[in-house]
Scaffold this active site. Sequence first.
Site, PDB file in Angstrom:
ATOM      1  N   ASP A  12       0.825  -1.208   0.000  1.00  0.00           N
ATOM      2  CA  ASP A  12       0.000   0.000   0.000  1.00  0.00           C
ATOM      3  C   ASP A  12       0.865   1.266   0.000  1.00  0.00           C
ATOM      4  OD1 ASP A  12      -2.276   1.531   0.072  1.00  0.00           O
ATOM      5  OD2 ASP A  12      -2.601   1.303   2.226  1.00  0.00           O
ATOM      6  N   HIS A  29       3.523   3.917  -8.740  1.00  0.00           N
ATOM      7  CA  HIS A  29       3.392   2.498  -9.099  1.00  0.00           C
ATOM      8  C   HIS A  29       4.665   1.995  -9.772  1.00  0.00           C
ATOM      9  CE1 HIS A  29      -0.748   2.400  -7.897  1.00  0.00           C
ATOM     10  NE2 HIS A  29      -1.116   3.303  -8.782  1.00  0.00           N
ATOM     11  N   LEU A 122      11.445 -20.294  -5.050  1.00  0.00           N
ATOM     12  CA  LEU A 122      10.463 -19.385  -4.435  1.00  0.00           C
ATOM     13  C   LEU A 122       9.194 -19.423  -5.263  1.00  0.00           C
ATOM     14  CD1 LEU A 122       9.556 -17.016  -2.555  1.00  0.00           C
ATOM     15  CD2 LEU A 122      10.635 -15.458  -4.201  1.00  0.00           C
TER      16      LEU A 122
END
Length: 224
Positions: A12, A29, A122
């Site tokens: 956020d 962003h 991962l």
Amino acid sequence: MNPLNHVAIIMDGNGRWGLKYKNSRNAGHKVGLKTVEKIIKETIRQKINFLTLYAFSTENWKRPKKEINYLFNLLESFLIKRIDQLHAQNIKIKIIGIKNFSKKLNNLLINAEKKTFKNKTLQINLALNYGSKKELINAIKKLNKNKKKINEININKYLQTNGIPDPEILIRTGNTNRLSNFLLWQLAYTEIFFEKKLWPDFTEDDFKKIIKKFKIIKRNFGNI
């Protein structure tokens, strides 16, 4: 020392960072994506097996169309440029959420999952067009359709996170203390860390500090 297998993150603050420093939410962003790359590298260094990133919620469709288009263009560009690199690092990509995007983005997401399916170092679970309430409703509908008994084991089987261990840690950046319809079932016993920093300002050191705190927390799971 608590074992750590899965970290979930609500990333956020990108838009607010962009407005503050660049007078543009989209700029935030773009910088936030660099933070994603740093945290992926640190996750691998920490030998954590699963990383779930909340990238776009079912509620985010309410945002301005220009911003949504920019986000998806950014994701398309990332997948085109980086998927081979992620694959070379033995990273697996899994999408949780509903693939209801452009044909181009849907294909890129499907191809990313197929290409990296067997990778083991991962697993990155990318939550896109994801909402936990909708996930739970869909799981219960499937249980009813298949005439399965409604219990915890069977609900887990029909969630999009089936086969993925619940997160031990949830991190939310951006100085906002709520879950925002993210992994509501899976976070039942997760340790939650609310971070004041906006996502683009979040660093590997911040990440390591949270991991260090988690390792010494006494986790009771209802016991004393």
